[in-house]
Design a protein around this motif. Structure first.
Motif, PDB file in Angstrom:
ATOM      1  N   ARG A  95       4.702  81.555 -33.096  1.00 33.50           N
ATOM      2  CA  ARG A  95       3.628  81.836 -32.144  1.00 33.50           C
ATOM      3  C   ARG A  95       3.724  80.912 -30.932  1.00 33.50           C
ATOM      4  O   ARG A  95       3.512  81.336 -29.792  1.00 33.50           O
TER       5      ARG A  95
ATOM      6  N   TRP B 202      -1.450  76.136 -27.565  1.00 37.94           N
ATOM      7  CA  TRP B 202      -1.877  77.461 -28.031  1.00 37.94           C
ATOM      8  C   TRP B 202      -3.382  77.404 -28.242  1.00 37.94           C
ATOM      9  O   TRP B 202      -3.859  76.700 -29.124  1.00 37.94           O
TER      10      TRP B 202
ATOM     11  N   PHE C 273      -7.587  79.955 -36.743  1.00 36.61           N
ATOM     12  CA  PHE C 273      -6.678  81.102 -36.747  1.00 36.61           C
ATOM     13  C   PHE C 273      -7.381  82.401 -37.126  1.00 36.61           C
ATOM     14  O   PHE C 273      -6.733  83.339 -37.605  1.00 36.61           O
TER      15      PHE C 273
ATOM     16  N   ASP D 135      -5.698  85.510 -36.076  1.00 34.84           N
ATOM     17  CA  ASP D 135      -4.365  85.808 -36.594  1.00 34.84           C
ATOM     18  C   ASP D 135      -4.480  86.028 -38.105  1.00 34.84           C
ATOM     19  O   ASP D 135      -4.683  85.079 -38.859  1.00 34.84           O
TER      20      ASP D 135
ATOM     21  N   LYS E 143      -2.459  86.712 -40.656  1.00 32.51           N
ATOM     22  CA  LYS E 143      -1.556  86.053 -41.598  1.00 32.51           C
ATOM     23  C   LYS E 143      -1.892  84.573 -41.750  1.00 32.51           C
ATOM     24  O   LYS E 143      -2.009  84.057 -42.862  1.00 32.51           O
TER      25      LYS E 143
ATOM     26  N   ARG F 280      -4.678  83.069 -40.883  1.00 32.92           N
ATOM     27  CA  ARG F 280      -6.042  82.931 -41.404  1.00 32.92           C
ATOM     28  C   ARG F 280      -6.046  83.049 -42.929  1.00 32.92           C
ATOM     29  O   ARG F 280      -6.678  82.256 -43.632  1.00 32.92           O
TER      30      ARG F 280
END
Length: 211
Positions: A16, A82, A102, A105, A107, A109
């Motif tokens: 990411r 990020w 996260f 996101d 995955k 999380r």
């Protein structure tokens, strides 16, 4: 090794970070954000975040790296962020904080949520694996096993998994064990904790006497 690398979360995070415009423009791939290889890591401490001092007639000691202030990364890598977080900032987050950060996101999380579910939400993503206790290491392996596709025929064997856990953390662990049992797996553990023993379907006592 860290908990984040062990469960595969750090690979996803590095991907990411590499996809961010600031990283793409500079040609930085996922490997740039690894603290184990040359690139974005701090070369003064080789990404360890600390410097080893050899002491004559005394055990070696470690001090925080003055170059990176213990963050493991060089200035270029720390400048790439990020949602306001650099790679170093992400490593310093706990998994409980990560599950919230996260949330956008799925995955990441779920990975952070799984660690929290097994009672390890207080660990940071970047904690050194050798510093984990035996019980923490067992639960980390449990979280990894739960990520794998199983057919409900797995035997999980634990040695004192309750060691060092608060009562409410025990309840989380028991809930995870029950989830495994409901899916057809078998959980066998050696325990002295009464809360854990009370949750067992069968209890086998070895004796007489301690040991």
């Amino acid at each position: 090794s860290t908990p984040a690398t062990y469960i595969g979360a750090w690979d996803l995070i590095r991907e990411r970070l590499a996809a961010l415009p600031e990283a793409s423009i500079r040609g930085h791939g996922a490997g740039f954000f690894s603290f184990n290889t040359s690139g974005g890591r701090c070369e003064a401490c080789s990404g360890a975040g600390r410097i080893k001092l050899e002491m004559s007639f005394l055990p070696d000691t470690y001090v925080p790296c003055e170059e990176c202030q213990g963050t493991r990364y060089g200035t270029v890598a720390r400048a790439i962020r990020w949602n306001g977080k650099s790679a170093a900032d992400l490593l310093s987050m706990t998994f409980e904080e990560g599950a919230e950060f996260f949330s956008f996101d799925a995955k990441l999380r779920d990975l952070c949520g799984l660690m929290t579910k097994t009672g390890l939400g207080y660990l940071t993503l970047g904690q050194s694996s050798p510093t984990l206790s035996g019980g923490e290491a067992q639960r980390l392996k449990l979280a990894t096993s739960m990520l794998q596709k199983r057919k409900g025929t797995t035997l999980f064997l634990f040695d004192e998994p309750s060691t060092g856990l608060h009562y409410f953390d025990l309840l989380h662990l028991i809930a995870v064990f029950q989830e495994l049992i409901d899916s057809g797996d078998t959980v066998l553990f050696i325990e002295h904790n009464k809360t854990m023993i009370a949750a067992a379907d069968q209890v086998i006592t070895l004796g007489p006497g301690s040991g």
